[in-house]
Design a protein around this motif. Sequence first.
Motif, PDB file in Angstrom:
ATOM      1  N   THR A   1       1.075  -0.657   0.073  1.00  0.00           N
ATOM      2  CA  THR A   1       0.038   0.128  -0.243  1.00  0.00           C
ATOM      3  C   THR A   1       1.001   1.065   0.042  1.00  0.00           C
ATOM      4  O   THR A   1       1.512   1.434   0.620  1.00  0.00           O
TER       5      THR A   1
ATOM      6  N   THR B   1       0.769   2.928   3.498  1.00  0.00           N
ATOM      7  CA  THR B   1       1.326   2.520   3.766  1.00  0.00           C
ATOM      8  C   THR B   1       2.384   3.459   4.214  1.00  0.00           C
ATOM      9  O   THR B   1       3.652   4.047   4.559  1.00  0.00           O
TER      10      THR B   1
ATOM     11  N   PRO C   1      -8.285  -1.543  13.393  1.00  0.00           N
ATOM     12  CA  PRO C   1      -7.092  -2.627  12.190  1.00  0.00           C
ATOM     13  C   PRO C   1      -8.368  -3.765  11.465  1.00  0.00           C
ATOM     14  O   PRO C   1      -8.389  -3.759  10.325  1.00  0.00           O
TER      15      PRO C   1
ATOM     16  N   GLY D   1     -11.616  -2.126   9.041  1.00  0.00           N
ATOM     17  CA  GLY D   1     -10.528  -1.414   8.424  1.00  0.00           C
ATOM     18  C   GLY D   1     -10.188  -2.215   7.247  1.00  0.00           C
ATOM     19  O   GLY D   1     -10.499  -2.241   6.120  1.00  0.00           O
ATOM     20  N   PHE D   2     -10.205  -3.674   7.826  1.00  0.00           N
ATOM     21  CA  PHE D   2      -9.562  -4.930   7.284  1.00  0.00           C
ATOM     22  C   PHE D   2     -11.324  -5.214   6.271  1.00  0.00           C
ATOM     23  O   PHE D   2     -10.684  -5.288   5.317  1.00  0.00           O
TER      24      PHE D   2
ATOM     25  N   SER E   1     -12.070  -2.997   3.446  1.00  0.00           N
ATOM     26  CA  SER E   1     -11.041  -3.077   2.362  1.00  0.00           C
ATOM     27  C   SER E   1     -10.915  -4.800   1.683  1.00  0.00           C
ATOM     28  O   SER E   1     -11.500  -4.511   0.361  1.00  0.00           O
TER      29      SER E   1
ATOM     30  N   TRP F   1      -7.144  -2.751  -3.136  1.00  0.00           N
ATOM     31  CA  TRP F   1      -6.833  -3.125  -1.447  1.00  0.00           C
ATOM     32  C   TRP F   1      -5.957  -1.412  -1.393  1.00  0.00           C
ATOM     33  O   TRP F   1      -5.722  -0.557  -0.220  1.00  0.00           O
ATOM     34  N   ASN F   2      -5.170  -1.106  -2.039  1.00  0.00           N
ATOM     35  CA  ASN F   2      -4.290   0.443  -2.100  1.00  0.00           C
ATOM     36  C   ASN F   2      -5.026   1.235  -2.011  1.00  0.00           C
ATOM     37  O   ASN F   2      -4.341   3.263  -2.113  1.00  0.00           O
TER      38      ASN F   2
ATOM     39  N   THR G   1     -11.181   2.590   5.062  1.00  0.00           N
ATOM     40  CA  THR G   1     -10.647   1.488   4.541  1.00  0.00           C
ATOM     41  C   THR G   1      -9.054   1.689   4.946  1.00  0.00           C
ATOM     42  O   THR G   1      -9.028   2.569   6.413  1.00  0.00           O
ATOM     43  N   MET G   2      -8.439   0.241   4.769  1.00  0.00           N
ATOM     44  CA  MET G   2      -7.078   0.465   5.539  1.00  0.00           C
ATOM     45  C   MET G   2      -6.152   1.462   4.877  1.00  0.00           C
ATOM     46  O   MET G   2      -5.376   2.082   6.289  1.00  0.00           O
TER      47      MET G   2
ATOM     48  N   VAL H   1      -4.129   4.269   7.371  1.00  0.00           N
ATOM     49  CA  VAL H   1      -3.208   4.216   7.810  1.00  0.00           C
ATOM     50  C   VAL H   1      -2.751   5.868   7.879  1.00  0.00           C
ATOM     51  O   VAL H   1      -2.323   6.801   8.953  1.00  0.00           O
TER      52      VAL H   1
ATOM     53  N   THR I   1      -1.393  -3.072   8.902  1.00  0.00           N
ATOM     54  CA  THR I   1      -2.238  -2.724   6.921  1.00  0.00           C
ATOM     55  C   THR I   1      -1.737  -3.480   5.772  1.00  0.00           C
ATOM     56  O   THR I   1      -2.595  -3.701   4.909  1.00  0.00           O
TER      57      THR I   1
END
Lengths: 320, 286
Positions: A123, A126, B76, B79-80, B83, B216-217, B233-234, B238, B260
């Motif tokens: 990510t 991150t 977490p 978020g997980f 996502s 996901w990203n 979301t994740m 962050v 994450t």
Amino acid sequence: MEKRKTFSYAKYGYLFSLPFILAYVIFHLYPTLYTMIIGFTDLKGLGKTSFKFLSDPFLNFKAILTSELFRTALKNTVTIWIINFIPQIIFALLFTAWFTSPRCKLRGQGFFKVVFYMPNIMTAATIAVLFQALFSYPTSPANDLLMKLGLIQAPFNFQVDKLSAKLVVAFIQFWMWYGYTMIILISGVLGINPEIFEAAEIDGCSGAQTFFKITLPCLRTIILYVLITALIGGLTMYDIPRLYLNGGPDNATLTTNVFIYNQAFSGSYLYNRAAAASMIMFILIGISSVFVFRMYREKDLKKTDRRRRHLAAKKEAVNE
Amino acid sequence: MSDSIRRVKRVSRPFIVLMYVVCIFFAILSLLPFVIMVINSTRSTYQVQQHALSFLPSKYLLSNLKILTSKDTFHPIRGFVNSLIISSGTTICAVYFSTLTAYALVAYQWKLRNAFFSLVLAVMMIPTQVTSIGFYQMMYRVHMTNNFLPLILPAIASPSMVFFMRQYMIPSLPLEIVESARVDGCHEFRTFNQIVIPMVKPAMATQGIFCFVASWNQLFLPQILLTKKKLYTMPIMVSLLKGDIYKTEYGAVYLGLALTVLPLFIVYFLLSKYIIAGVALGGVKG
């Protein structure tokens, strides 16, 4: 009979591509046109959806093009992209040459490929926050490491210095993408007809000669693909600069997409300005893609002829 | 004789050493940030402040986790799950409908087929972020912000995946089988679902992995559309780690970051072979 059959099944072609067309029109085409329209209106303010067209339709575009901040953002975007892309393509080509050369036979190639590519899949958000922690001040892993190696005496504040902030963002981009570029280029080399390399080998080409005179010219289209995708990615860079230092210090890492986000979703919610800036970027990306493509084509046309003759001669020599 | 020629053509020893040094240096460069992240997530804030760089794990993992979750901002698991819902939905939509569209392009003769394919090629390069203002306004108007659907449904139209699937199908999908299914009285839609899909599964899996990871990203669109904390979301989570709440909790921040990307690490190390092969394939086809 045959003809009637094809005719009767044609409707399924339309039917099966209908979901794609509908989704494209609703979720892609319409928002694109809508963005374009908003660029000509007075739409601003949180939660507002109604708008009037401006009496001077290009007011937003003029405001953006004359905005000092937008110019800074554009300059930063291009600078960061260039600082990241040049080493990226150089190292990717270097590793490609090493990993595909029959003379080197490096062991552990699979491992290196997996490791080099890994940052790309993680990510970006991150990674940006991670690098913020890694380069923080006064104690951070980066400062610790550099001091242990004796490269610096006192901790360096990477996030206040404008140049180092830019360099770190460019480094993160480089670090995330060189593995990807390398794998694309390697697959390109593996797609080249091995006979060409054999011919070069028999003719006594050195490793460097083979690489520059054969591999590189054959990789043209793949390099073009890498260049265009990297260019589009670079011009829409958002996650890293936004979460690393949120465009700072003193707008040194403000990219155009961070600028667009800030215009539209903070302060006075200038959707119209943001839309105008988006459209300007849209046009810029289009122009630069076409430009890269053209440049490549023209060079290609000049060289292909010469190369073809050259290769034909080589093949003949081998056959003899 | 031939042996001696071969030996001459091999690269010299110092050069080989140099190659290994460079490769190992880059391997360390790629791994080091993640190693530091994982190690520091087990160390206390005090330890991180004293020596930010250490290769010895400590025993503060649980206390870091407690600090991380005690502030009621970073969840977490929530978020997980969010996502996961978005990424799975996106992947299913993108892979299924792209395969269907590609099948329409490969298996049927229709008048606008070539025009449609040119269109797919043309729109492949348009970056979606550039049109996000209009997208946001449109979704706001129909009250679809704070909803996962605007993040999932656009994936039905994924031009680059259609392109990829088409290129994959042309050489590897025998249309005779489709024909014989037709003779047996199988409906076209059923033929697609029960005969074509199993045959192109490998390509669908490859594309699915990339689609899942990309989704996901993603940060930009979810950040614009999802404003309710419950739906974060994740990647949005962050960005919360940057806030003032965690300003002095270094260990907890590292742990949050590690959490994450943990699913991605697992996916990558299980599937790295296929992922690398998939990247390579994408390049050749593109």
